[in-house]
Scaffold this motif. Structure first.
Motif, PDB file in Angstrom:
ATOM      1  N   GLU A 196     -13.562  39.795  41.149  1.00 48.76           N
ATOM      2  CA  GLU A 196     -13.835  40.355  42.235  1.00 48.76           C
ATOM      3  C   GLU A 196     -13.223  41.618  42.905  1.00 48.76           C
ATOM      4  N   THR A 197     -12.542  42.433  41.858  1.00 50.90           N
ATOM      5  CA  THR A 197     -11.984  43.428  42.517  1.00 50.90           C
ATOM      6  C   THR A 197     -12.608  44.818  41.688  1.00 50.90           C
ATOM      7  N   ASN A 198     -12.423  46.011  42.089  1.00 51.30           N
ATOM      8  CA  ASN A 198     -12.818  47.125  41.376  1.00 51.30           C
ATOM      9  C   ASN A 198     -11.864  47.236  40.269  1.00 51.30           C
ATOM     10  N   ALA A 199     -12.592  48.069  39.167  1.00 54.36           N
ATOM     11  CA  ALA A 199     -11.776  48.179  37.916  1.00 54.36           C
ATOM     12  C   ALA A 199     -10.619  48.924  38.160  1.00 54.36           C
ATOM     13  N   ILE A 200     -10.778  50.070  38.805  1.00 54.75           N
ATOM     14  CA  ILE A 200      -9.616  51.122  39.051  1.00 54.75           C
ATOM     15  C   ILE A 200      -9.062  51.303  40.435  1.00 54.75           C
ATOM     16  N   THR A 201      -7.813  51.398  40.610  1.00 60.99           N
ATOM     17  CA  THR A 201      -7.340  51.807  41.932  1.00 60.99           C
ATOM     18  C   THR A 201      -6.537  53.239  41.753  1.00 60.99           C
ATOM     19  N   HIS A 202      -6.612  54.121  42.850  1.00 66.30           N
ATOM     20  CA  HIS A 202      -6.108  55.307  42.862  1.00 66.30           C
ATOM     21  C   HIS A 202      -5.033  55.555  43.790  1.00 66.30           C
ATOM     22  N   GLY A 203      -4.069  56.236  43.570  1.00 66.03           N
ATOM     23  CA  GLY A 203      -2.927  56.382  44.543  1.00 66.03           C
ATOM     24  C   GLY A 203      -3.012  57.947  44.737  1.00 66.03           C
ATOM     25  N   TYR A 204      -2.577  58.284  45.907  1.00 61.33           N
ATOM     26  CA  TYR A 204      -2.597  59.638  46.371  1.00 61.33           C
ATOM     27  C   TYR A 204      -1.102  60.168  46.882  1.00 61.33           C
ATOM     28  N   VAL A 205      -0.743  61.577  46.701  1.00 59.95           N
ATOM     29  CA  VAL A 205       0.335  61.955  47.529  1.00 59.95           C
ATOM     30  C   VAL A 205       0.099  61.927  48.999  1.00 59.95           C
ATOM     31  N   GLY A 206       1.068  61.352  49.727  1.00 60.09           N
ATOM     32  CA  GLY A 206       0.906  61.453  51.181  1.00 60.09           C
ATOM     33  C   GLY A 206       2.331  62.093  51.795  1.00 60.09           C
ATOM     34  N   CYS A 207       1.731  63.094  52.655  1.00 54.52           N
ATOM     35  CA  CYS A 207       2.942  63.576  53.148  1.00 54.52           C
ATOM     36  C   CYS A 207       2.750  63.727  54.746  1.00 54.52           C
ATOM     37  N   THR A 208       3.913  63.922  55.511  1.00 55.76           N
ATOM     38  CA  THR A 208       3.866  63.722  56.958  1.00 55.76           C
ATOM     39  C   THR A 208       2.988  64.934  57.604  1.00 55.76           C
ATOM     40  N   LYS A 209       2.089  64.603  58.522  1.00 53.38           N
ATOM     41  CA  LYS A 209       1.040  64.982  59.121  1.00 53.38           C
ATOM     42  C   LYS A 209       1.417  65.995  60.016  1.00 53.38           C
ATOM     43  N   ASN A 210       1.843  67.199  59.569  1.00 51.51           N
ATOM     44  CA  ASN A 210       2.043  68.579  60.409  1.00 51.51           C
ATOM     45  C   ASN A 210       1.969  69.730  59.609  1.00 51.51           C
ATOM     46  N   SER A 211       2.188  70.883  60.118  1.00 52.45           N
ATOM     47  CA  SER A 211       1.785  72.073  59.484  1.00 52.45           C
ATOM     48  C   SER A 211       2.389  72.085  58.042  1.00 52.45           C
ATOM     49  N   ALA A 212       3.751  71.861  58.171  1.00 57.02           N
ATOM     50  CA  ALA A 212       4.449  71.760  56.998  1.00 57.02           C
ATOM     51  C   ALA A 212       4.065  71.145  55.970  1.00 57.02           C
ATOM     52  N   GLY A 213       3.463  69.741  56.117  1.00 55.83           N
ATOM     53  CA  GLY A 213       2.788  68.768  55.340  1.00 55.83           C
ATOM     54  C   GLY A 213       1.653  69.244  54.605  1.00 55.83           C
ATOM     55  N   ALA A 214       0.670  70.023  55.649  1.00 53.04           N
ATOM     56  CA  ALA A 214      -0.417  70.368  55.141  1.00 53.04           C
ATOM     57  C   ALA A 214      -0.228  71.380  54.055  1.00 53.04           C
ATOM     58  N   GLN A 215       0.823  72.162  54.086  1.00 51.71           N
ATOM     59  CA  GLN A 215       0.985  73.359  53.324  1.00 51.71           C
ATOM     60  C   GLN A 215       1.339  72.791  52.194  1.00 51.71           C
ATOM     61  N   LEU A 216       2.216  71.633  51.845  1.00 52.32           N
ATOM     62  CA  LEU A 216       2.693  70.956  50.799  1.00 52.32           C
ATOM     63  C   LEU A 216       1.537  70.436  50.056  1.00 52.32           C
ATOM     64  N   VAL A 217       0.826  69.758  50.745  1.00 48.96           N
ATOM     65  CA  VAL A 217      -0.500  69.074  50.225  1.00 48.96           C
ATOM     66  C   VAL A 217      -1.341  70.175  49.556  1.00 48.96           C
ATOM     67  N   SER A 218      -1.436  71.370  50.040  1.00 41.75           N
ATOM     68  CA  SER A 218      -2.351  72.361  49.196  1.00 41.75           C
ATOM     69  C   SER A 218      -1.807  72.760  48.021  1.00 41.75           C
ATOM     70  N   HIS A 219      -0.446  72.915  47.995  1.00 44.41           N
ATOM     71  CA  HIS A 219       0.090  73.349  46.585  1.00 44.41           C
ATOM     72  C   HIS A 219      -0.026  72.277  45.544  1.00 44.41           C
ATOM     73  N   LEU A 220       0.348  70.771  46.238  1.00 40.53           N
ATOM     74  CA  LEU A 220       0.315  69.511  45.424  1.00 40.53           C
ATOM     75  C   LEU A 220      -1.089  69.498  45.006  1.00 40.53           C
ATOM     76  N   ASN A 221      -2.171  69.746  45.560  1.00 40.77           N
ATOM     77  CA  ASN A 221      -3.340  69.591  45.017  1.00 40.77           C
ATOM     78  C   ASN A 221      -3.784  70.567  43.679  1.00 40.77           C
ATOM     79  N   ILE A 222      -3.169  71.759  43.888  1.00 38.12           N
ATOM     80  CA  ILE A 222      -3.493  72.538  42.867  1.00 38.12           C
ATOM     81  C   ILE A 222      -2.587  71.870  41.499  1.00 38.12           C
ATOM     82  N   ALA A 223      -1.362  71.542  41.604  1.00 35.18           N
ATOM     83  CA  ALA A 223      -0.399  70.975  40.482  1.00 35.18           C
ATOM     84  C   ALA A 223      -1.192  69.610  40.052  1.00 35.18           C
ATOM     85  N   LEU A 224      -1.642  69.061  40.903  1.00 34.42           N
ATOM     86  CA  LEU A 224      -2.257  67.511  40.548  1.00 34.42           C
ATOM     87  C   LEU A 224      -3.468  67.571  39.462  1.00 34.42           C
TER      88      LEU A 224
END
Length: 288
Positions: A230-258
């Motif tokens: 009764e479940t999906n085969a796979i689950t995904h986890g994502y990097v979560g950062c604080t929702k502010n301007s600094a967090g948004a900048q980190l996420v953009s760089h983490l996306n490239i690395a990931l």
């Protein structure tokens, strides 16, 4: 007197210049620093013992650090109960390497577009003698509803833990004599002891959690896992950062690395490390 005036003026200007330099250095340093929240939660983080540092999520952090040499990585270990609260505090920018992305969380957490971890959905841990009596094999996909309703098996889960809408609904409709909700600091461990003592038939948890716990037990060979239909085969986890301007900048760089991380064979090894052999093939087919 005039000499003292110029000395004082020079000193004030020098101090202002030094202060600006220090401020700029701090801003630059913070901009190139990722503050990770780590949890005392094996096998995602293993904080002591022979396997210290071999947790799944902390190894992903290590891979990201290699992929982001211009960033300094620092971390704080927090209880799981405080992690989301601390992450959503806009006054300090922090990140967690693997979180489920939900609409509710997206209101106060900035998530990466690319996943940081990929794993199997919740599974069932049973004694091997029970699996054999049901004419099943370890690693087989089975309906949880059928096991509970047709065979009247008892199931144990950690109190206040969610396993997704489908499984949560199935559990909520069970009669009380078939369901045991276990509170405490390490409920999965106590439930596993009950399973070995035949006071329960099934425990629901995540495959890597079951496997890690079984490796620490003397009677580990008595247990095996089944996949829940009764479940999906796979689950995904994502990097979560604080929702502010600094967090948004980190996420953009983490996306490239990931995006480049998936091509690293080490990434696949980390994802498979904490799975029993009967379940590795289930995840391996979804890896790059």
């Amino acid at each position: 007197m005039l000499h003292l005036f110029y000395v004082k003026q020079f000193s004030d200007e020098a101090l202002r210049t030094i202060a600006i330099i220090i401020l700029c250095w701090v801003c630059t340093t913070n901009a190139n620093t990722i503050n990770w929240i780590k949890l005392d939660f094996a096998p995602y983080y293993i904080l002591n013992g022979e396997l210290q540092g071999a947790g799944r999520d902390e190894q992903i952090i290590s891979l990201l650090q290699t992929a982001m040499p211009n960033y300094q990585f620092v971390s704080d270990v927090l209880p799981a109960s405080r992690a989301i609260h601390e992450l959503s505090n806009p006054s300090k920018t922090r990140c967690i390497v693997s979180l489920y992305k939900t609409k509710k969380r997206q209101q106060f957490i900035q998530f990466t577009d690319h996943y940081s971890t990929i794993g199997l959905s919740p599974s069932m841990s049973l004694r091997k003698d029970t699996i054999k009596a049901l004419n099943l094999k370890p690693g087989q996909k089975v309906s949880l509803i059928d096991l509970l309703k047709e065979h009247k098996l008892t199931v144990g889960v950690a109190l206040n833990r969610s396993f997704g809408k489908k499984i949560d609904t199935i559990l909520s409709e069970l009669p009380s004599e078939q369901l045991l909700l276990r509170p405490g600091k390490d409920p999965l461990k106590s439930l596993t002891y009950m399973l070995l003592k035949q006071r329960l038939d099934i425990i629901i948890g995540y495959p890597s959690e079951h496997y890690h716990l079984q490796t620490t037990l003397k009677d580990k060979d008595q247990l095996a896992q089944l996949i829940i239909a009764e479940t999906n085969a796979i689950t995904h986890g994502y990097v979560g950062c604080t929702k502010n301007s600094a967090g948004a900048q980190l996420v953009s760089h983490l996306n490239i690395a990931l995006k480049h991380l998936y091509a690293n064979q080490k990434f696949n090894e980390v994802m498979l490390k904490w799975l029993p052999n009967e379940l590795k093939a289930q995840l391996n087919s979804h890896l790059h």
